[in-house]
Design an enzyme around this catalytic site. Structure first.
Site, PDB file in Angstrom:
ATOM      1  N   VAL A  60       2.365   1.310   1.088  1.00 49.11           N
ATOM      2  CA  VAL A  60       2.463  -0.021   1.266  1.00 49.11           C
ATOM      3  C   VAL A  60       1.394  -0.668   0.402  1.00 49.11           C
ATOM      4  O   VAL A  60       1.378  -1.960   0.183  1.00 49.11           O
ATOM      5  CB  VAL A  60       2.291  -0.477   2.727  1.00 49.11           C
ATOM      6  CG1 VAL A  60       3.491  -0.319   3.375  1.00 49.11           C
ATOM      7  CG2 VAL A  60       1.041   0.082   3.316  1.00 49.11           C
ATOM      8  N   TYR A  61       0.326  -0.219  -0.007  1.00 47.29           N
ATOM      9  CA  TYR A  61      -0.727  -0.581  -0.665  1.00 47.29           C
ATOM     10  C   TYR A  61      -0.300  -1.043  -2.010  1.00 47.29           C
ATOM     11  O   TYR A  61       0.077  -0.639  -2.841  1.00 47.29           O
ATOM     12  CB  TYR A  61      -2.080   0.481  -1.050  1.00 47.29           C
ATOM     13  CG  TYR A  61      -2.784   0.961   0.258  1.00 47.29           C
ATOM     14  CD1 TYR A  61      -2.421   0.610   1.451  1.00 47.29           C
ATOM     15  CD2 TYR A  61      -3.503   1.952   0.093  1.00 47.29           C
ATOM     16  CE1 TYR A  61      -3.305   0.771   2.671  1.00 47.29           C
ATOM     17  CE2 TYR A  61      -4.285   2.636   0.972  1.00 47.29           C
ATOM     18  CZ  TYR A  61      -4.156   2.041   2.336  1.00 47.29           C
ATOM     19  OH  TYR A  61      -4.834   2.546   3.524  1.00 47.29           O
ATOM     20  N   SER A  62      -0.636  -2.471  -2.034  1.00 50.86           N
ATOM     21  CA  SER A  62      -0.181  -3.454  -3.241  1.00 50.86           C
ATOM     22  C   SER A  62       1.204  -3.230  -3.516  1.00 50.86           C
ATOM     23  O   SER A  62       1.565  -3.098  -4.857  1.00 50.86           O
ATOM     24  CB  SER A  62      -1.261  -3.309  -4.330  1.00 50.86           C
ATOM     25  OG  SER A  62      -2.519  -3.681  -4.144  1.00 50.86           O
ATOM     26  N   ALA A  63       2.060  -3.069  -2.596  1.00 55.27           N
ATOM     27  CA  ALA A  63       3.433  -2.731  -2.719  1.00 55.27           C
ATOM     28  C   ALA A  63       3.790  -1.665  -3.599  1.00 55.27           C
ATOM     29  O   ALA A  63       4.729  -1.817  -4.354  1.00 55.27           O
ATOM     30  CB  ALA A  63       4.111  -4.079  -3.211  1.00 55.27           C
TER      31      ALA A  63
END
Length: 325
Positions: A60-63
């Site tokens: 999920v980090y920065s999509a």
């Protein structure tokens, strides 16, 4: 760099893990303070040159762009067998769509393959559940995680913030069923929030679980004066506001860190990190680095031995906190 075993495993890791939430396209995923690719690659290269071999990211980090940037950098700068890549699963990757997140068998299998593609690798060294999905039977989660280890896509399994009784239950089920066990716990632990000392850290010590704390510097709150909001992240990070500042003791602890650091003639970050690293359950705190000096301080903290008197000064102001995960 002196390497340590990750918990009771045979895996050698640097005693500092580079947290890669810092690295990702600012326009993706709601983290406008993250660093774009060129700046991210410089930070990753600095870490590798310093001997850090442990890199922690999440889908999920920065999509997903954090995994993409980290994967490209490690493929360009390092031998795959020399680095330990950790990523996580749980968060929503396809908002509003069924099975777009969570820890169902379908979600785990789909998200692991997507992470491997973004990272540009055939396997992940440490695959962690980012949080516990209580809407899915625990047995389904654990059996699915076991299957990806057996498939060769994952080397080790890890968990993140949850109640100690939940973690204990998971470890029991894994042992009883012959499933691959969690070998790490990534939890919230720093001078401003020490609640994990009550149950989770003793459990991890007893079970041989390697602890890799997130936010060891309390999102930077321990590195500057309490009312200093001058950094890019401090002004736009609502999560920091929800995690810290709810207890009157927090500013006193920040002052204690400043006092010990001033007496030692070192940056505050070194003192706060040295305190976290001293706990016998901790294998490697996860640090974020947006500037070269952040990484320099993290590495220097490994050689800073706090005295008993300094530890008392740092710990004395603490008062119980609410659960913050």
């Amino acid at each position: 760099m002196k390497y340590v075993k990750l918990g009771s495993t045979g895996l050698d890791v640097s005693p500092i893990a580079l947290g890669c939430m810092t690295y990702g396209e600012p326009s993706r995923g709601g983290q406008p303070w993250s660093l774009p690719e060129d700046a991210s690659r410089a930070g990753i290269k600095q870490a590798l040159d310093a001997g850090i071999n442990f890199f922690d990211t999440a889908n999920v980090y920065s999509a997903g762009s954090s995994e993409e940037i980290v994967g490209r950098a490690l493929n360009d700068f390092a031998d795959r067998d020399d680095v330990v890549i950790a990523t996580k699963v749980h968060g929503t990757m396809r908002p509003g769509r069924p099975n777009g997140g969570g820890l169902s068998r379908k979600a785990i299998l789909a998200e692991l393959d997507a992470s491997l593609t973004r990272l540009g690798t055939d396997y992940v060294d440490l695959y962690q559940i980012h949080r516990l999905d209580r809407s899915v039977p625990l047995e389904e989660i654990l059996e699915t995680l076991d299957s990806v280890v057996r498939a060769g896509k994952v080397r080790y399994l890890g968990a993140s913030s949850m109640a100690a009784w939940e973690f204990s239950k998971a470890l029991h089920l894994q042992k009883a069923n012959g499933w691959a066990r969690f070998v790490t716990m990534q939890n919230h632990y720093n001078l401003l929030n020490r609640e994990e000392e009550r149950e989770m850290l003793p459990l991890c010590l007893d079970e041989g679980i390697g602890v890799i704390p997130w936010s060891p510097l309390a999102r930077g709150r321990l590195t500057r004066d309490w009312d200093d909001a001058s950094t890019n992240r401090s002004g736009g990070d609502a999560r920091s506001q929800s995690l810290y500042g709810q207890n009157s003791s927090d500013p006193e602890i920040v002052d204690a860190v400043a006092s010990v650091a001033a007496d030692r003639g070192v940056p505050r970050a070194q003192v706060a990190l040295a305190w976290v690293s001293k706990h016998p359950a901790v294998s490697a705190p996860i640090i974020g680095a947006t500037k070269p000096e952040h990484l320099d301080d993290a590495i220097a903290s490994l050689d800073l031995d706090l005295t008993d008197e300094e530890i008392v000064r740092l710990e004395a102001p603490y008062t119980p906190h609410g659960i913050a995960i």
